[in-house]
Scaffold this motif. Sequence first.
Motif, PDB file in Angstrom:
ATOM      1  N   PRO A 214     -17.016  14.306   9.293  1.00 47.63           N
ATOM      2  CA  PRO A 214     -17.660  15.399  10.036  1.00 47.63           C
ATOM      3  C   PRO A 214     -17.794  16.682   9.225  1.00 47.63           C
ATOM      4  O   PRO A 214     -18.617  17.539   9.574  1.00 47.63           O
ATOM      5  N   ASP A 215     -17.021  16.820   8.147  1.00 44.68           N
ATOM      6  CA  ASP A 215     -17.120  18.039   7.335  1.00 44.68           C
ATOM      7  C   ASP A 215     -18.236  17.966   6.301  1.00 44.68           C
ATOM      8  O   ASP A 215     -18.488  18.933   5.572  1.00 44.68           O
ATOM      9  N   GLY A 216     -18.931  16.825   6.221  1.00 45.40           N
ATOM     10  CA  GLY A 216     -20.073  16.688   5.319  1.00 45.40           C
ATOM     11  C   GLY A 216     -19.729  16.475   3.865  1.00 45.40           C
ATOM     12  O   GLY A 216     -20.636  16.366   3.025  1.00 45.40           O
ATOM     13  N   ARG A 217     -18.448  16.371   3.514  1.00 50.41           N
ATOM     14  CA  ARG A 217     -18.080  16.188   2.106  1.00 50.41           C
ATOM     15  C   ARG A 217     -18.399  14.773   1.638  1.00 50.41           C
ATOM     16  O   ARG A 217     -18.218  13.800   2.379  1.00 50.41           O
ATOM     17  N   ASP A 218     -18.848  14.648   0.405  1.00 47.20           N
ATOM     18  CA  ASP A 218     -19.052  13.352  -0.232  1.00 47.20           C
ATOM     19  C   ASP A 218     -17.926  13.158  -1.237  1.00 47.20           C
ATOM     20  O   ASP A 218     -18.022  13.559  -2.399  1.00 47.20           O
ATOM     21  N   LEU A 219     -16.843  12.542  -0.773  1.00 44.82           N
ATOM     22  CA  LEU A 219     -15.674  12.396  -1.631  1.00 44.82           C
ATOM     23  C   LEU A 219     -15.914  11.393  -2.752  1.00 44.82           C
ATOM     24  O   LEU A 219     -15.269  11.481  -3.806  1.00 44.82           O
TER      25      LEU A 219
ATOM     26  N   PHE B 277     -15.000  12.233  -6.499  1.00 42.51           N
ATOM     27  CA  PHE B 277     -14.253  11.373  -7.417  1.00 42.51           C
ATOM     28  C   PHE B 277     -14.984  11.263  -8.760  1.00 42.51           C
ATOM     29  O   PHE B 277     -14.387  11.407  -9.834  1.00 42.51           O
ATOM     30  N   ALA B 278     -16.271  10.982  -8.703  1.00 39.88           N
ATOM     31  CA  ALA B 278     -17.061  10.831  -9.926  1.00 39.88           C
ATOM     32  C   ALA B 278     -17.051  12.108 -10.760  1.00 39.88           C
ATOM     33  O   ALA B 278     -16.944  12.062 -11.997  1.00 39.88           O
ATOM     34  N   ALA B 279     -17.127  13.260 -10.096  1.00 37.29           N
ATOM     35  CA  ALA B 279     -17.112  14.534 -10.808  1.00 37.29           C
ATOM     36  C   ALA B 279     -15.778  14.786 -11.495  1.00 37.29           C
ATOM     37  O   ALA B 279     -15.708  15.555 -12.468  1.00 37.29           O
TER      38      ALA B 279
ATOM     39  N   ILE C 112      -6.461  12.487  -1.635  1.00 33.15           N
ATOM     40  CA  ILE C 112      -6.441  11.743  -2.906  1.00 33.15           C
ATOM     41  C   ILE C 112      -7.612  12.087  -3.827  1.00 33.15           C
ATOM     42  O   ILE C 112      -7.843  11.385  -4.816  1.00 33.15           O
ATOM     43  N   VAL C 113      -8.331  13.159  -3.529  1.00 28.08           N
ATOM     44  CA  VAL C 113      -9.459  13.551  -4.386  1.00 28.08           C
ATOM     45  C   VAL C 113      -9.063  14.784  -5.202  1.00 28.08           C
ATOM     46  O   VAL C 113      -8.997  15.896  -4.660  1.00 28.08           O
ATOM     47  N   PRO C 114      -8.771  14.615  -6.489  1.00 27.75           N
ATOM     48  CA  PRO C 114      -8.311  15.738  -7.303  1.00 27.75           C
ATOM     49  C   PRO C 114      -9.298  16.905  -7.285  1.00 27.75           C
ATOM     50  O   PRO C 114     -10.514  16.711  -7.320  1.00 27.75           O
ATOM     51  N   GLY C 115      -8.741  18.110  -7.184  1.00 24.72           N
ATOM     52  CA  GLY C 115      -9.566  19.304  -7.250  1.00 24.72           C
ATOM     53  C   GLY C 115     -10.207  19.734  -5.957  1.00 24.72           C
ATOM     54  O   GLY C 115     -10.740  20.839  -5.871  1.00 24.72           O
ATOM     55  N   GLY C 116     -10.146  18.888  -4.938  1.00 31.06           N
ATOM     56  CA  GLY C 116     -10.809  19.218  -3.680  1.00 31.06           C
ATOM     57  C   GLY C 116      -9.880  19.869  -2.679  1.00 31.06           C
ATOM     58  O   GLY C 116      -8.650  19.838  -2.824  1.00 31.06           O
TER      59      GLY C 116
END
Length: 458
Positions: free
Chosen positions: A214-219, A223-225, A175-179
């Motif tokens: 575990p993948d270290g992503r800050d979703l 989202f904010a970006a 649900i995170v556009p662009g990721g």
Amino acid sequence: MTFRRITPLLLAACCAAMPALAQAQTKPQARNIIFFLGDGMGPTTITAARIYKGGEDSLLDFERLMERTARIKTYSNDYQTTDSAPSMGAYMTGVKMNNDVISMKDARPVNPNKDGVDQCGANNGSAAVTILELAKARGKSVGSITTTELTHATPASTFSHVCSRDAAYTIAQQIVPGGAGYNPALRDGVDVLMGGGRNHFTPRDEATNPKGRPDGRDLMAEFAAQGYYVAGTRAGMMSARAGRKFVGIFSATSHLDYSYQRRPEQPTLAEMTGKAIDLLSANPNGFFLMVEGGKIDHALHDTRAKHALEETVAFDEALALAVERMRAIDPGLENTLIVLTADHDHTMQINGYAKRGNPIHDIVRDYATGQPKQDADGKTFTTLVFGNGPNRPDARADVDSVVAQSDDYHQETGVHKSSETHGGGDVKLFATGAGSAPFKGTIENTQVFQLMKAAAGL
């Protein structure tokens, strides 16, 4: 008996009129759809919550405000008793699925790996288009809000496609556009998202966020970006304004609190519903919104009947606010369809011939004397009991009335299990507004999708 002869001319006239009649009957009416899902809110829970809120002769707001009713069959593709994933998937896609599967047709459930990542694999089903995705494709705004984790089975079934409801980290990234891993059917993104479980969206840190990604992503940062207004508290949610997409995740880990112990930084379900309507209704093309009262189910699994009734009342308040808000926007609900139902039942029952006016979560009392009734062994017992669950004593003792009505009392159960199970019975559906007339009779849960789709012309 005489028969009227049907001439070719009359037959032709009838046949010519039939397409026009069919078109009139199926003409899209609903620009907006709000779908309320009371997780686990079976018929007994509704009755008990009604009595808890206002007495035996009262009505819950959704019973009073919604004139169309139906009974829904809830079995899944592979089980008589469904879990939340395939039942919600049936409502959202019109497809019967296997237990544990999130909006995937012809897929078998596959457990995620140890890091909660989906392991569906090749040639194991395909994505079933959801009504949220259909609405988004028609230029409508869309939202999904819940009192559970945002990645939980019910909200996930509106926007995600995975082979296991437990693949929370995969569901989050969809649900995170662009990721990486984004669900492209959501186009520019779900417009409003609210719930709990922020750990599934933020990097793992053994000291501060041990259940993080575990993948270290800050979703949340992603989202904010992408232009989302991001909030983690009730105050942040209240400050959101129309014109920007919004994501609010109000619990660092796990689900939102039960109503009776809610922390002030968490909004009520009614507040979330009102804010979502404010944000989504700015779109002239209309909107689709899913609202889940998910803690009803959690309380029932834990055999805490009082919590379940409190959560059902909170769910009812959210529905009442939505109807009030939409009638202000759309008088007569001429362009708005509101549907409220449950995904499955539970094993809670009302038993024992309690006198009228007795608190529904108390011990059973006699009508004539008001004194506690006793079982065959001379022990008192509560009106609400469960078919199975964790609280089955080897030898029954008297149940104290004060204890039975306390916040933390667990009702007794018949069959011993570590957690109470779902029930396989039919559930109730209530509907009102544009396109609500066909919601009647005993129907499959998959048919609810078809009726909503037709009402909105999707």
